[in-house]
Design a protein around this motif. Sequence first.
Motif, PDB file in Angstrom:
ATOM      1  N   SER A 116       0.816  -1.216   0.000  1.00 19.48           N
ATOM      2  CA  SER A 116       0.000   0.000   0.000  1.00 19.48           C
ATOM      3  C   SER A 116       0.848   1.263   0.000  1.00 19.48           C
ATOM      4  O   SER A 116       0.420   2.293  -0.535  1.00 19.48           O
ATOM      5  CB  SER A 116      -0.966   0.002   1.175  1.00 19.48           C
ATOM      6  OG  SER A 116      -0.264  -0.032   2.396  1.00 19.48           O
ATOM      7  N   SER A 117       2.038   1.227   0.572  1.00 15.67           N
ATOM      8  CA  SER A 117       2.908   2.404   0.578  1.00 15.67           C
ATOM      9  C   SER A 117       3.229   2.842  -0.840  1.00 15.67           C
ATOM     10  O   SER A 117       3.166   4.032  -1.176  1.00 15.67           O
ATOM     11  CB  SER A 117       4.226   2.105   1.304  1.00 15.67           C
ATOM     12  OG  SER A 117       3.994   1.679   2.605  1.00 15.67           O
ATOM     13  N   ILE A 118       3.584   1.898  -1.670  1.00 12.44           N
ATOM     14  CA  ILE A 118       3.932   2.191  -3.061  1.00 12.44           C
ATOM     15  C   ILE A 118       2.703   2.663  -3.822  1.00 12.44           C
ATOM     16  O   ILE A 118       2.758   3.645  -4.566  1.00 12.44           O
ATOM     17  CB  ILE A 118       4.570   0.953  -3.734  1.00 12.44           C
ATOM     18  CG1 ILE A 118       5.924   0.649  -3.084  1.00 12.44           C
ATOM     19  CG2 ILE A 118       4.728   1.170  -5.232  1.00 12.44           C
ATOM     20  CD1 ILE A 118       6.563  -0.647  -3.553  1.00 12.44           C
ATOM     21  N   VAL A 119       1.597   1.987  -3.633  1.00  5.59           N
ATOM     22  CA  VAL A 119       0.374   2.327  -4.367  1.00  5.59           C
ATOM     23  C   VAL A 119      -0.137   3.710  -3.960  1.00  5.59           C
ATOM     24  O   VAL A 119      -0.430   4.553  -4.821  1.00  5.59           O
ATOM     25  CB  VAL A 119      -0.725   1.261  -4.149  1.00  5.59           C
ATOM     26  CG1 VAL A 119      -2.035   1.688  -4.787  1.00  5.59           C
ATOM     27  CG2 VAL A 119      -0.278  -0.086  -4.697  1.00  5.59           C
ATOM     28  N   ILE A 120      -0.237   3.967  -2.685  1.00  4.24           N
ATOM     29  CA  ILE A 120      -0.784   5.240  -2.199  1.00  4.24           C
ATOM     30  C   ILE A 120       0.109   6.411  -2.590  1.00  4.24           C
ATOM     31  O   ILE A 120      -0.360   7.416  -3.139  1.00  4.24           O
ATOM     32  CB  ILE A 120      -1.011   5.200  -0.677  1.00  4.24           C
ATOM     33  CG1 ILE A 120      -2.124   4.212  -0.336  1.00  4.24           C
ATOM     34  CG2 ILE A 120      -1.327   6.593  -0.132  1.00  4.24           C
ATOM     35  CD1 ILE A 120      -2.224   3.868   1.137  1.00  4.24           C
ATOM     36  N   GLY A 121       1.395   6.295  -2.323  1.00  2.00           N
ATOM     37  CA  GLY A 121       2.325   7.381  -2.631  1.00  2.00           C
ATOM     38  C   GLY A 121       2.331   7.736  -4.103  1.00  2.00           C
ATOM     39  O   GLY A 121       2.226   8.912  -4.480  1.00  2.00           O
ATOM     40  N   ASN A 122       2.449   6.735  -4.939  1.00  2.00           N
ATOM     41  CA  ASN A 122       2.519   6.989  -6.374  1.00  2.00           C
ATOM     42  C   ASN A 122       1.170   7.411  -6.951  1.00  2.00           C
ATOM     43  O   ASN A 122       1.126   8.193  -7.902  1.00  2.00           O
ATOM     44  CB  ASN A 122       3.092   5.778  -7.098  1.00  2.00           C
ATOM     45  CG  ASN A 122       4.581   5.667  -6.875  1.00  2.00           C
ATOM     46  OD1 ASN A 122       5.341   6.455  -7.414  1.00  2.00           O
ATOM     47  ND2 ASN A 122       4.994   4.716  -6.058  1.00  2.00           N
ATOM     48  N   SER A 123       0.084   6.941  -6.385  1.00  2.00           N
ATOM     49  CA  SER A 123      -1.234   7.377  -6.845  1.00  2.00           C
ATOM     50  C   SER A 123      -1.445   8.863  -6.560  1.00  2.00           C
ATOM     51  O   SER A 123      -2.010   9.587  -7.389  1.00  2.00           O
ATOM     52  CB  SER A 123      -2.340   6.561  -6.174  1.00  2.00           C
ATOM     53  OG  SER A 123      -2.265   5.220  -6.579  1.00  2.00           O
ATOM     54  N   CYS A 124      -0.985   9.319  -5.407  1.00  2.00           N
ATOM     55  CA  CYS A 124      -1.100  10.745  -5.069  1.00  2.00           C
ATOM     56  C   CYS A 124      -0.293  11.589  -6.050  1.00  2.00           C
ATOM     57  O   CYS A 124      -0.767  12.623  -6.520  1.00  2.00           O
ATOM     58  CB  CYS A 124      -0.628  10.986  -3.640  1.00  2.00           C
ATOM     59  SG  CYS A 124      -1.721  10.304  -2.379  1.00  2.00           S
ATOM     60  N   VAL A 125       0.919  11.152  -6.354  1.00  2.00           N
ATOM     61  CA  VAL A 125       1.757  11.885  -7.301  1.00  2.00           C
ATOM     62  C   VAL A 125       1.110  11.886  -8.685  1.00  2.00           C
ATOM     63  O   VAL A 125       1.103  12.902  -9.382  1.00  2.00           O
ATOM     64  CB  VAL A 125       3.185  11.302  -7.350  1.00  2.00           C
ATOM     65  CG1 VAL A 125       3.988  11.913  -8.488  1.00  2.00           C
ATOM     66  CG2 VAL A 125       3.900  11.524  -6.031  1.00  2.00           C
ATOM     67  N   LEU A 126       0.541  10.759  -9.078  1.00  2.00           N
ATOM     68  CA  LEU A 126      -0.081  10.649 -10.397  1.00  2.00           C
ATOM     69  C   LEU A 126      -1.226  11.645 -10.563  1.00  2.00           C
ATOM     70  O   LEU A 126      -1.455  12.167 -11.657  1.00  2.00           O
ATOM     71  CB  LEU A 126      -0.575   9.220 -10.630  1.00  2.00           C
ATOM     72  CG  LEU A 126      -0.938   8.855 -12.061  1.00  2.00           C
ATOM     73  CD1 LEU A 126       0.293   8.906 -12.960  1.00  2.00           C
ATOM     74  CD2 LEU A 126      -1.551   7.474 -12.112  1.00  2.00           C
TER      75      LEU A 126
END
Length: 88
Positions: A57-67
């Motif tokens: 979830s760390s990777i998914v959440i962080g990168n989704s916010c940036v996207l």
Amino acid sequence: MVSIGLIAAFFTTVSFIPQALKTLKTRDTSGISLPMYIMFFLGVSLWIVYGLEINDSSIVIGNSCVLMFIVPILYIKIKAVSAEKVPT
């Protein structure tokens, strides 16, 4: 307990926000390289896919916010580049 991954995602995401907001507010993308931003978009998208594959979830959440910031900025940049190429 908060994971190191979530803390890292927080800082990398938050560090991107001021410049993204400035770009969205001014709509000035003259300092942005279109090829770099396309690669950035693809890289962040692939990080999300990878995070989903490994259930992180760390990777998914962080990168989704940036996207969420990359997409409108990329759109503005593509429009600006297209407008430059149109003869008047």
